[in-house]
Write an enzyme that holds these catalytic residues in place. Structure first.
Site, PDB file in Angstrom:
ATOM      1  N   TYR B 440       0.814  -1.223   0.000  1.00 17.51           N
ATOM      2  CA  TYR B 440       0.000   0.000   0.000  1.00 17.51           C
ATOM      3  C   TYR B 440       0.848   1.276   0.000  1.00 17.51           C
ATOM      4  CZ  TYR B 440      -0.079  -0.178   5.273  1.00 17.51           C
ATOM      5  OH  TYR B 440       0.204  -0.221   6.600  1.00 17.51           O
ATOM      6  N   GLU B 441       0.147   2.393  -0.055  1.00 21.32           N
ATOM      7  CA  GLU B 441       0.822   3.711  -0.137  1.00 21.32           C
ATOM      8  C   GLU B 441       1.712   3.781  -1.387  1.00 21.32           C
ATOM      9  OE1 GLU B 441      -0.250   5.636   2.318  1.00 21.32           O
ATOM     10  OE2 GLU B 441       0.869   7.450   1.839  1.00 21.32           O
ATOM     11  N   GLY B 442       1.250   3.139  -2.494  1.00 22.28           N
ATOM     12  CA  GLY B 442       2.075   2.971  -3.699  1.00 22.28           C
ATOM     13  C   GLY B 442       2.903   1.720  -3.547  1.00 22.28           C
TER      14      GLY B 442
END
Lengths: 591, 591
Positions: B440-442
């Protein structure tokens, strides 16, 4: 969602085209009846069976897990019925001794069947895998009376088997185990003690469970030289050989684990349970280890199988999931994004998985053939050479298949992005299920120690020399083959690196007793990457003879292996050369 | 069992001795009040809090998970009460803007606090982490009216915040999102659409939840240039600023995930929910990204924190677990086996974990200080240089911390053998919890693309040149320092390798648009290993000035890093040089 089709084309390519296993089978009386037509048909049937019977139970089996209630273990919904079908169709007898009802299929075929099993449903696969281990051990070491009483029921799938080694305080170090075996007047023994991590120790799919238990006789020497092996059935067979009186063994609980939740991992309590010795007193570990080479390869294949199903699922997802645009411009004109398989990084992930899976499949087949020679060859020199190859390559196969298999399942999960972290998509289960394969059946650290210690330094590198001669001989024989041209130089350099690093390992091990333990894992990894390079070269030479998509894809994946994965060997060699001094120098209180 | 003590000595060593962060704080008005005494006291208090309040809830929180019932989400037992205590003690305000009730603590201190939070209870840590992200974004881009209405309640912990980006078909590729925002006459907007993977989208620990939502205006341009950002509260504030009327947003379900089970991951349905725009129309992505550098570092730290707790637990276990004997002979005369920490392979595992954790802690602190300069410095040149460093190093920190953190949790689990696979021991939870941080978060692939594309090739390597100048400058300045002598040559070689590989990346990227995407992950890894080498050298130079156990241990772990981990950089460079041709050449149907 996760998807799986048995990779029959690649399996046949490796078995038939690269290794021509049927020629080996034909050369040995024990396997002479296994023709290429037969093996192809068996792989077909096995593929259908795992796809239709076992794979559909995998996801739900993980969610439901096993249930424990008052000593009884219930397997997930559908497992019991599936096992009945599986056994009725003869799969439990696959590689059993024909003298007692087995089908006598060679290990080189069994490894491909086992891979499919672990791809489709790793938890389920463990029940017959453990039974196989028990039957191998019985067949090799038990009295004829025990074989007659137990092997037919185990091969038929009416009964199942376990291996009871570990105790709470005694895992890797079996020498300190406490389970006791007290002799009775009738030649039987009373076994008492607690064993943990017993796969299939109790479950509801069979009528009887046969435990092979390591224990110590009252007068046993201390340590690993004082361990004996016993057969302890859950129900004592009655006069007709059917399950009779309940024996003094029961499951105390099941473990709640990270994965393989459909596989019952039991604490087994033995309380004056009646058992019979297998083999000689105090020779139990040796008896156990004669079948370890078979079992370790099979457990390694758990990593391969899970890597394969993860790859197939990720490749399908990458062709379907639309996200972003290709670096070279729009590829999917009609859609609002391109399939993610256009992105270099997604391809890097997929090709890494595939190169490791197919390299592993080649090694499992190669070792399977050597196991067949070691067991069935009537040519003494061939048999001895095969035994040495098996001794060397088995710890590599077990650890490298499972370490790279775990990496592969993690990469496959990554391809799915956030969806890979959500249980219903199935990708994270492969990661959790695969993780155990690096730990059990001897941790991968122990495999590495077996390799770098027993199999390399303790015999002065003799097995490695023979292996290097095999590889160099093959390179010489194929020097002018198409397919080898683009990677020949890299292959030779890798073989040289393995040779020089082995010499360095032997040199430093002579100076410092900590060298082997401190470098073993890196050495095993190095050996694995170089071995895969050789097997990739063999596949590439065979593939270059084809003029089709399969052949061209194989050559591309092979080149990828040499360009993007084999370089890791260089780093490993450098790490090994650093030696043990630094890591042994830190006081244990300062960790 | 898993054990954790906040690693205060190492944190202070890095913050105070290596980087002398207090000198930086003193140099900037916004942080001038943060003295070394204050930061030491805060770290002390934070350590006690996470050890006593959060860590005890971690294992049970994983077993229980979150519950969803008819739109309501209940967090695991104890979370709600712990959050109340946490907020009452001011931790929710830690790095908030003092103008609106925040404590204004510098990021270089916050990173260490965040590491402790993730070590102790990663699921819990995510609730305040997301709120932090939302407040940063509001503080930077929202109108004064919105700030006044929302920031004080978010800093006090009465309310919490979320980031709503992903939709089922739109993750990495936000340009194709479908959530709509229709303007109302009063300046507000009606938001409609479905967002998924929303951490803390609904839960029971606060009175109101403030969603920051990306959506498209009716006349928005296509793609990522047509995205706007909106504030959408669960309850619309009444005239007194307290939660009033329920807004048109509700959780549709929660995900069943591999890990972080105590963190509620929600599907959020917006149905004409009232919202207010943050920043300018169609500039929503830009607004979101101004706080991304902060958040990406913090999410990277999840990997670090989990690596640390896994290390500590494994080191404790390795000192206690008796199994086998040392290669050099019996060490534990009274016992029937030696502690496994005597074995070279166990030490290799522990030192790998530790070298990565401490290298990561140094980088998180370094980037934290650069973030402080970038935000608070009143010297324009210093501020600009810091912004460039942050731009370059943030994707590395996020991906390298979490990839190496995951590796570390897996190694920690391995140290426990079979017990590591059993849930009650706690080690497998760290693996499952850490796995999300790579996604997550890229995803880490996207981080790598940000580095190799936007931060390197698109500016011709300008940031890298500046970074290399920083490192070479430091080496020159410390050429004669004790501590550098044994590793100076390896450090210089690593820096040269990063330079030459960057040149190769730029060269090939000029010829082939697929080069960046195909090499990005390996390039980020290479950059990470070289950066850690520099930071280890800095730590070693500082450690060499001490004459104590801590200093000697630091030097040993540093040497281990150079001998056994840094060599990986060489393999990565070789892989990068191979270029994208092979992997782009395979037809997508042949995967």
């Amino acid at each position: 969602m996760a998807t799986y089709k048995a990779p029959l084309e690649d399996m046949r390519f490796i078995l038939n085209d690269v290794f021509q296993a049927d020629r080996l089978w034909a050369s040995m009386p024990a396997t002479a009846e296994v023709t290429r037509d037969l093996s192809d048909a068996i792989l077909d049937e096995a593929g259908k069976m795992v796809e239709n019977l076992l794979f559909p139970l995998n996801r739900d089996g993980d969610e439901e897990g096993c249930h424990f209630d008052n000593g009884q273990v219930t397997t997930p919904k559908g497992f019991k019925e599936a096992f009945k079908t599986y056994a009725e169709n003869g799969w439990t007898a696959f590689s059993g001794n024909p003298e007692f009802g087995g089908q006598g299929m060679p290990k080189s075929l069994a490894v491909l069947f086992e891979e499919m099993m672990h791809s489709a449903n790793s938890s389920f696969a463990l029940y017959p895998a453990l039974t196989n281990g028990a039957t191998l051990c019985l067949d090799a070491h038990a009295s004829d009376e025990l074989k007659q009483a137990y092997l037919p029921k185990l091969y038929s799938g009416e009964w199942s088997g376990t291996m009871c080694l570990t105790e709470p305080h005694s895992g890797t170090d079996l020498g300190i185990m406490r389970t006791k075996a007290v002799p009775n007047d009738d030649g039987s023994f009373n076994i008492s003690g607690t064993k943990i991590f017993i796969t299939g120790g109790e479950h509801d799919m069979v009528d009887n469970i046969i435990h092979l238990v390591l224990a110590k006789l009252p007068d046993a020497p201390a340590g690993s030289k004082g361990i004996s092996l016993f057969l302890v059935p859950k129900f004592l067979p009655d006069a007709d050989g059917n399950p009779g009186e309940r024996n003094g063994v029961a499951a105390g609980s099941i473990e709640h684990k990270m994965g393989i939740k459909g596989s019952a991992t039991c604490v087994m309590n033995f309380d004056d349970a009646k058992g019979w010795i297998i083999g000689e007193p105090n020779q139990g570990l040796a008896a156990m280890f004669t079948m370890m080479n078979y079992e370790r390869l099979s457990i390694g294949i758990q990593g391969l199988g899970l890597g394969e199903v993860s790859y197939q699922s990720a490749a399908d997802y990458a062709r379907e999931r639309l996200q972003g645009r290709a670096a070279t411009g729009v590829q999917n004109e009609g859609g609002n994004a391109d399939p993610i398989i256009v992105h270099g990084d997604v391809r890097r992930m997929l090709l890494t998985m595939r190169a490791l899976n197919e390299g592993g499949r080649a090694l499992s087949t190669y070792v399977g053939m050597e196991l067949d020679k070691a067991k069935f060859s009537e040519n003494d020199a061939e048999q001895k050479a095969a035994q040495d190859r098996v001794a060397l390559l088995t710890p590599i196969a077990k650890a490298f298949f499972t370490d790279r298999g775990f990496d592969t399942t993690v990469i496959g999960q990554q391809v799915f992005g956030g969806h890979g972290y959500v249980r219903e998509w199935g990708m994270e289960q492969f990661v959790r299920d695969c993780r155990i394969s690096q730990i059990y059946e001897g941790t991968n650290g122990i495999q590495a120690l077996d390799l770098a210690g027993r199999k390399v330094t303790r015999n002065g590198g003799k097995y490695v020399d023979a292996f290097l001669a095999d590889v160099r001989g093959w390179i010489d024989d194929n020097a002018n083959e198409q397919g080898l041209d683009s990677i020949r130089e890299r292959l030779v350099a890798a073989v040289d690196l393995l040779e020089s690093t082995t010499a360095e390992l032997l040199r430093q091990a002579g100076d410092d007793p900590d060298m082997v333990n401190a470098s073993a894992v890196e050495y095993l990894d190095l050996f694995g990457y170089v071995t895969y390079a050789w097997l990739w070269a063999r596949m590439m030479v065979t593939a270059a003879q084809r003029d089709d998509d399969f052949g061209r894809a194989k050559l591309t994946v092979g080149r990828f292996y040499f360009e993007r994965l084999l370089p890791r060997a260089g780093a490993l060699a450098e790490q090994i050369k650093a030696g043990p001094a630094t890591l042994m120098s830190l006081d244990q209180d300062l960790f």
